[in-house]
Scaffold this motif. Structure first.
Motif, PDB file in Angstrom:
ATOM      1  N   LYS A 184       0.820  -1.202   0.000  1.00 26.89           N
ATOM      2  CA  LYS A 184       0.000   0.000   0.000  1.00 26.89           C
ATOM      3  C   LYS A 184       0.860   1.261   0.000  1.00 26.89           C
ATOM      4  O   LYS A 184       1.908   1.295   0.648  1.00 26.89           O
ATOM      5  N   SER A 191      -8.406   2.681  -0.986  1.00 27.38           N
ATOM      6  CA  SER A 191      -7.805   1.518  -1.642  1.00 27.38           C
ATOM      7  C   SER A 191      -7.083   1.863  -2.939  1.00 27.38           C
ATOM      8  O   SER A 191      -6.810   0.980  -3.757  1.00 27.38           O
ATOM      9  N   ILE A 194      -3.327   0.043  -4.038  1.00 26.32           N
ATOM     10  CA  ILE A 194      -3.100  -1.169  -3.245  1.00 26.32           C
ATOM     11  C   ILE A 194      -3.124  -2.401  -4.137  1.00 26.32           C
ATOM     12  O   ILE A 194      -3.949  -2.521  -5.038  1.00 26.32           O
ATOM     13  N   ASP A 254     -11.414  -3.277  -3.101  1.00 19.88           N
ATOM     14  CA  ASP A 254     -10.595  -2.299  -3.804  1.00 19.88           C
ATOM     15  C   ASP A 254     -11.413  -1.073  -4.191  1.00 19.88           C
ATOM     16  O   ASP A 254     -12.596  -0.946  -3.880  1.00 19.88           O
ATOM     17  N   TYR A 255     -10.753  -0.138  -4.876  1.00 23.44           N
ATOM     18  CA  TYR A 255     -11.391   1.121  -5.271  1.00 23.44           C
ATOM     19  C   TYR A 255     -12.637   0.877  -6.113  1.00 23.44           C
ATOM     20  O   TYR A 255     -13.675   1.511  -5.914  1.00 23.44           O
TER      21      TYR A 255
END
Length: 363
Positions: A184, A191, A194, A254-255
């Motif tokens: 990260k 996120s 990452i 995640d994003y």
């Protein structure tokens, strides 16, 4: 009298779009019969632009992307720009509170909070110290360790150390941690940047990817655990929401899962024992206090199969998007979205009044 809210959003970080989404959602939560809302937009290039008072909730983020400031003279004077509306510099037009929804560096990391402190403006959320420490995952972990909060093992290094001796850090990670690991950027949220690595080749790729976003990298041990979150609200006497569990349908949260496709199950309240929930509450409050937080945080935990509770991190400016966990946690606790906004505004004014009283005593 309506309170005058300056909604500060956008910013130069990689989380610019997240901030726009959050700002859009906040306008939909504010009661326009109680508040006057003034948009203050920071472009991705760092230019500050102010729009006219919003007359209704914003329906799309495009409406928040202000093409130019409505008053160039004000935009050249940062003090007047922040404390006055577009039509007047009278004292009556001073904003009552700033609501920063700037995610990531140059927004969530204490920089803007420092500016607002210098300008003596009330603002929602955490102060300079808590914001800075909460943004830097390494500093945050070190402070958590000081008060005995359990965490996953981790390794950290900076870009120059990686460039000077990549082999050393590869060996260090393999000696300290086990595959898989999560790589990260230390100073980013949502996120972004990452990656999960299961071997050396993936690790090198993950580090190079994370270094695009930050000079400092944190490598965390991957573990098999449930991801459970809890909201914290307050100043000197914070309280916790119910717990909620994140169940991403992808490999990790995640994003894309957070902000784009909503491809994640959120179980609120989380199916956990009373003992585990009490442990989480105690740890969340301890984390809140060691960082000297104010207003709000979202505390993120891992709960292992053998019921061990580990704190992952706290987010000092959790999002308010339709997919966000923080407002949902409070909704299930009995605090509606509009009431949550109201409480945050009152907490900001309360904290500012306390600072003013201390200054008065010093004078």
């Amino acid at each position: 009298m309506k309170k005058r809210i300056g909604l500060l959003y956008g910013g130069k970080s990689a989380e610019h779009e997240v901030s726009l989404s959050t700002a859009c959602a906040v306008t939909q939560a504010l009661n326009f019969s109680e508040y006057e809302v003034y948009p203050i937009y920071i472009t991705q290039e760092g230019e500050w632009r102010k729009g006219l008072e919003l007359q209704a909730p914003v329906e799309s983020i495009e409406q928040l992307q202000i093409e130019s400031s409505t008053d160039e003279e004000l935009s050249n004077n940062i003090t007047n720009f922040l404390i006055s509306d577009s039509d007047s510099t009278d004292e009556e037009s001073t904003l009552d509170v700033i609501f920063p929804v700037l995610h990531g560096p140059n927004g969530e990391d204490g920089t803007v909070q420092g500016l607002l402190e210098v300008l003596n403006l009330p603002y929602i959320g955490n102060g300079v110290l808590a914001s800075a420490a909460g943004m830097d995952k390494v500093v945050m972990k070190q402070l958590f360790a000081q008060v005995g909060l359990k965490q996953v093992p981790y390794v950290h290094f900076i870009r120059r150390e990686w460039q000077n001796n990549q082999q050393k850090w590869l060996d260090n990670v393999e000696q300290t941690l086990n595959w898989p690991v999560f790589v990260k950027p230390a100073n980013l949220g949502s996120s972004v940047g990452i990656s999960k690595a299961t071997n050396r080749e993936e690790f090198i790729e993950a580090v190079n990817f994370a270094l695009k976003y930050d000079r400092k990298i944190v490598v965390e041990q991957g573990i098999k655990a449930r991801e459970i979150e809890m909201g914290v609200l307050g100043n000197d006497e914070p309280k916790c929401s119910v717990a909620g569990e994140i169940k991403p349908l992808k490999d990790f949260y995640d994003y894309q899962a957070k902000y784009k496709d909503g491809n994640t199950a959120m179980i609120i309240p989380a199916e956990i024992s009373t003992d585990i929930e009490k442990t989480m509450e105690d740890m969340a409050i301890k984390a809140f206090k060691v960082l000297d937080c104010a207003g709000l945080v979202r505390a993120d935990f891992f709960v292992t199969d053998d019921h061990e509770v580990l704190i992952n991190e706290v987010n000092t400016l959790p999002g308010f998007t339709p997919f966000s966990m923080f407002p949902l946690l409070w909704q299930h606790t009995g605090v509606s979205y509009p009431e949550l906004i109201n409480q945050l505004i009152e907490l900001a004014i309360e904290r500012h009044a306390e600072k003013q009283q201390l200054q008065y005593k010093m004078d």
